[in-house]
Write a protein that holds these residues in place. Structure first.
Motif, PDB file in Angstrom:
ATOM      1  N   ASP A 219      54.644   6.727  44.214  1.00 41.78           N
ATOM      2  CA  ASP A 219      54.201   6.163  43.566  1.00 41.78           C
ATOM      3  C   ASP A 219      52.486   6.087  43.312  1.00 41.78           C
ATOM      4  O   ASP A 219      51.844   5.874  43.806  1.00 41.78           O
ATOM      5  CB  ASP A 219      54.740   5.291  43.362  1.00 41.78           C
ATOM      6  CG  ASP A 219      54.218   4.193  41.908  1.00 41.78           C
ATOM      7  OD1 ASP A 219      53.025   5.155  41.462  1.00 41.78           O
ATOM      8  OD2 ASP A 219      54.743   2.851  41.253  1.00 41.78           O
ATOM      9  N   PRO A 220      52.214   6.809  42.414  1.00 40.52           N
ATOM     10  CA  PRO A 220      50.116   7.636  42.372  1.00 40.52           C
ATOM     11  C   PRO A 220      49.720   6.306  42.141  1.00 40.52           C
ATOM     12  O   PRO A 220      48.706   6.213  42.208  1.00 40.52           O
ATOM     13  CB  PRO A 220      50.504   9.432  41.566  1.00 40.52           C
ATOM     14  CG  PRO A 220      51.317   8.974  40.971  1.00 40.52           C
ATOM     15  CD  PRO A 220      52.476   8.396  41.432  1.00 40.52           C
ATOM     16  N   LYS A 221      50.227   5.369  41.069  1.00 36.82           N
ATOM     17  CA  LYS A 221      49.556   4.119  40.762  1.00 36.82           C
ATOM     18  C   LYS A 221      49.357   3.183  42.482  1.00 36.82           C
ATOM     19  O   LYS A 221      48.989   2.436  42.001  1.00 36.82           O
ATOM     20  CB  LYS A 221      50.390   3.786  39.842  1.00 36.82           C
ATOM     21  CG  LYS A 221      51.058   3.965  38.454  1.00 36.82           C
ATOM     22  CD  LYS A 221      51.371   3.912  37.253  1.00 36.82           C
ATOM     23  CE  LYS A 221      51.518   4.454  36.100  1.00 36.82           C
ATOM     24  NZ  LYS A 221      51.996   3.778  34.704  1.00 36.82           N
ATOM     25  N   PHE A 222      50.951   3.385  42.915  1.00 39.90           N
ATOM     26  CA  PHE A 222      50.630   2.725  43.839  1.00 39.90           C
ATOM     27  C   PHE A 222      49.776   2.665  45.016  1.00 39.90           C
ATOM     28  O   PHE A 222      48.660   1.822  46.206  1.00 39.90           O
ATOM     29  CB  PHE A 222      52.165   2.070  45.007  1.00 39.90           C
ATOM     30  CG  PHE A 222      51.686   1.170  45.896  1.00 39.90           C
ATOM     31  CD1 PHE A 222      52.464  -0.205  45.759  1.00 39.90           C
ATOM     32  CD2 PHE A 222      51.421   1.598  47.454  1.00 39.90           C
ATOM     33  CE1 PHE A 222      52.418  -1.121  46.353  1.00 39.90           C
ATOM     34  CE2 PHE A 222      52.025   0.364  48.453  1.00 39.90           C
ATOM     35  CZ  PHE A 222      52.131  -0.504  48.214  1.00 39.90           C
ATOM     36  N   ALA A 223      49.161   4.281  45.483  1.00 38.19           N
ATOM     37  CA  ALA A 223      48.115   4.750  46.141  1.00 38.19           C
ATOM     38  C   ALA A 223      46.938   3.982  45.554  1.00 38.19           C
ATOM     39  O   ALA A 223      45.820   3.849  45.972  1.00 38.19           O
ATOM     40  CB  ALA A 223      48.847   6.488  46.113  1.00 38.19           C
ATOM     41  N   ALA A 224      46.585   4.140  44.718  1.00 35.54           N
ATOM     42  CA  ALA A 224      45.453   4.028  43.634  1.00 35.54           C
ATOM     43  C   ALA A 224      45.346   2.639  44.048  1.00 35.54           C
ATOM     44  O   ALA A 224      43.946   2.471  44.236  1.00 35.54           O
ATOM     45  CB  ALA A 224      46.093   4.236  42.789  1.00 35.54           C
ATOM     46  N   MET A 225      46.144   1.820  43.874  1.00 39.17           N
ATOM     47  CA  MET A 225      46.051   0.067  43.715  1.00 39.17           C
ATOM     48  C   MET A 225      45.373   0.253  45.297  1.00 39.17           C
ATOM     49  O   MET A 225      44.422  -0.673  45.581  1.00 39.17           O
ATOM     50  CB  MET A 225      46.854   0.030  44.491  1.00 39.17           C
ATOM     51  CG  MET A 225      46.764  -1.941  43.991  1.00 39.17           C
ATOM     52  SD  MET A 225      48.614  -2.865  44.098  1.00 39.17           S
ATOM     53  CE  MET A 225      49.367  -3.126  45.604  1.00 39.17           C
TER      54      MET A 225
END
Length: 333
Positions: A219-225
């Motif tokens: 999940d790119p959003k989890f990586a960004a977090m």
């Protein structure tokens, strides 16, 4: 005496032998055409006719499009229908879409780090992540104790929080087979809490909610977090199944078929009425059959713990009672 002249070879001879060498058999000639040649000719002719007709149709359609300059798109009269969320009363059966709509905003990702001292006296920092769910509108969240470990604070987030929120770890317990932790976010936006079901039955349809690492890793959003983004909110993951058996231990454990993995710990197990029947805690793998068992602690045990430490929550009425949510006894610590 003169030798007799050899006889002429007959026309139907199929093989001849000279010493140790034998010629390949000769297939007798036939005057008519074979079945495959006849059929193949017909099939080839049919294919050519179809190709010719299709080409003419395509040419005609292209010519028409060039003349009109417009492309007509035929649309059906079907329109998307909005999901109307029913009141979660512990009585009314809900569709999977309705369960999703009433649950998704109440499940949060929990991430924390802690510093401990190893046997060599060295400071070691460890990080962990898991799932949790909101139980009151004023920011109380429950998860597993093993998710937060020795941390005093945690970062919680989902799409409804509109950013990263800092939660304080208020209570933890890992005694008597329990594995619970209570967190609180002060000044959190109002989020509809999930209600704890009073009971659970075998074969009941359930769904597991959370942030499993097997999915959030992509999940790119989890990586960004994890890289410090204050607005990135990972996607909550939903899987469904049924209750296989309830192990009568202390506390009772729900064995179910909804798929969970590391990261689901602390997330809710929800029935088809929208209430929490358990808190997903661990999995077991059978090395011989490669079969996984997903286990959750019953919500009745969680409710007993919350009462004992004075944490408020809402509990759905049992099936035999009126369909009104009953506020549980307890106060803020």
């Amino acid at each position: 005496a003169p030798r007799p002249e050899p006889q002429a070879a007959q026309e139907d001879q199929t093989s001849c032998t000279t010493g140790d060498y034998q010629d390949e058999p000769r297939i007798p000639k036939t005057n008519g055409k074979s079945f495959w040649k006849k059929t193949g000719t017909k099939v080839t002719a049919l294919v050519l006719c179809c190709a010719l007709v299709g080409g003419l149709c395509g040419f005609g359609g292209a010519s028409l499009a060039r003349k009109t300059g417009k492309t007509a798109i035929q649309e059906t009269g079907r329109t998307a229908s909005a999901v109307s969320v029913k009141s979660v009363d512990g009585q009314t059966l809900m569709t999977p879409a309705e369960v999703y709509a009433s649950t998704v905003n109440s499940v949060v990702s929990i991430n924390c780090s802690a510093v401990s001292t190893n046997i060599f006296g060295q400071k070691v920092e460890s990080a962990s992540s898991g799932s949790g769910f909101v139980i009151t509108q004023d920011g109380y969240i429950v998860t597993n104790a093993h998710v937060v470990g020795d941390a005093g604070q945690a970062i919680v987030v989902n799409k409804a929080t509109k950013g990263l929120l800092t939660a304080t770890v208020l209570r933890t317990t890992q005694s008597g087979g329990r594995d619970f932790a209570v967190l609180q976010v002060r000044g959190a936006p109002p989020i509809t809490p999930l209600k704890l079901a009073a009971d659970i039955k075998r074969t009941e349809r359930v769904s597991a909610w959370g942030f499993p690492g097997a999915v959030t890793a992509d999940d790119p959003k989890f990586a960004a977090m994890l890289q410090g983004s204050a607005t990135a909110a990972p996607e909550v993951v939903y899987t469904d199944g049924a209750v296989s058996v309830i192990l009568q231990r202390t506390p009772p454990l729900i064995v179910h078929t909804a798929t969970v993995s590391q990261g689901n710990s602390g997330g809710p197990l929800v029935n088809d009425k929208g209430d929490v029947v358990g808190i997903n805690t661990f999995i077991k793998l059978d090395d011989e059959s490669y079969r996984q068992s997903s286990l959750a602690i019953v919500s009745a045990s969680l409710a007993d713990y919350l009462r004992s430490v004075g944490i408020p929550f809402s509990q759905a009425a049992p099936a035999s009672q009126a369909p009104a949510a009953q506020p549980a006894m307890g106060g803020k610590p």
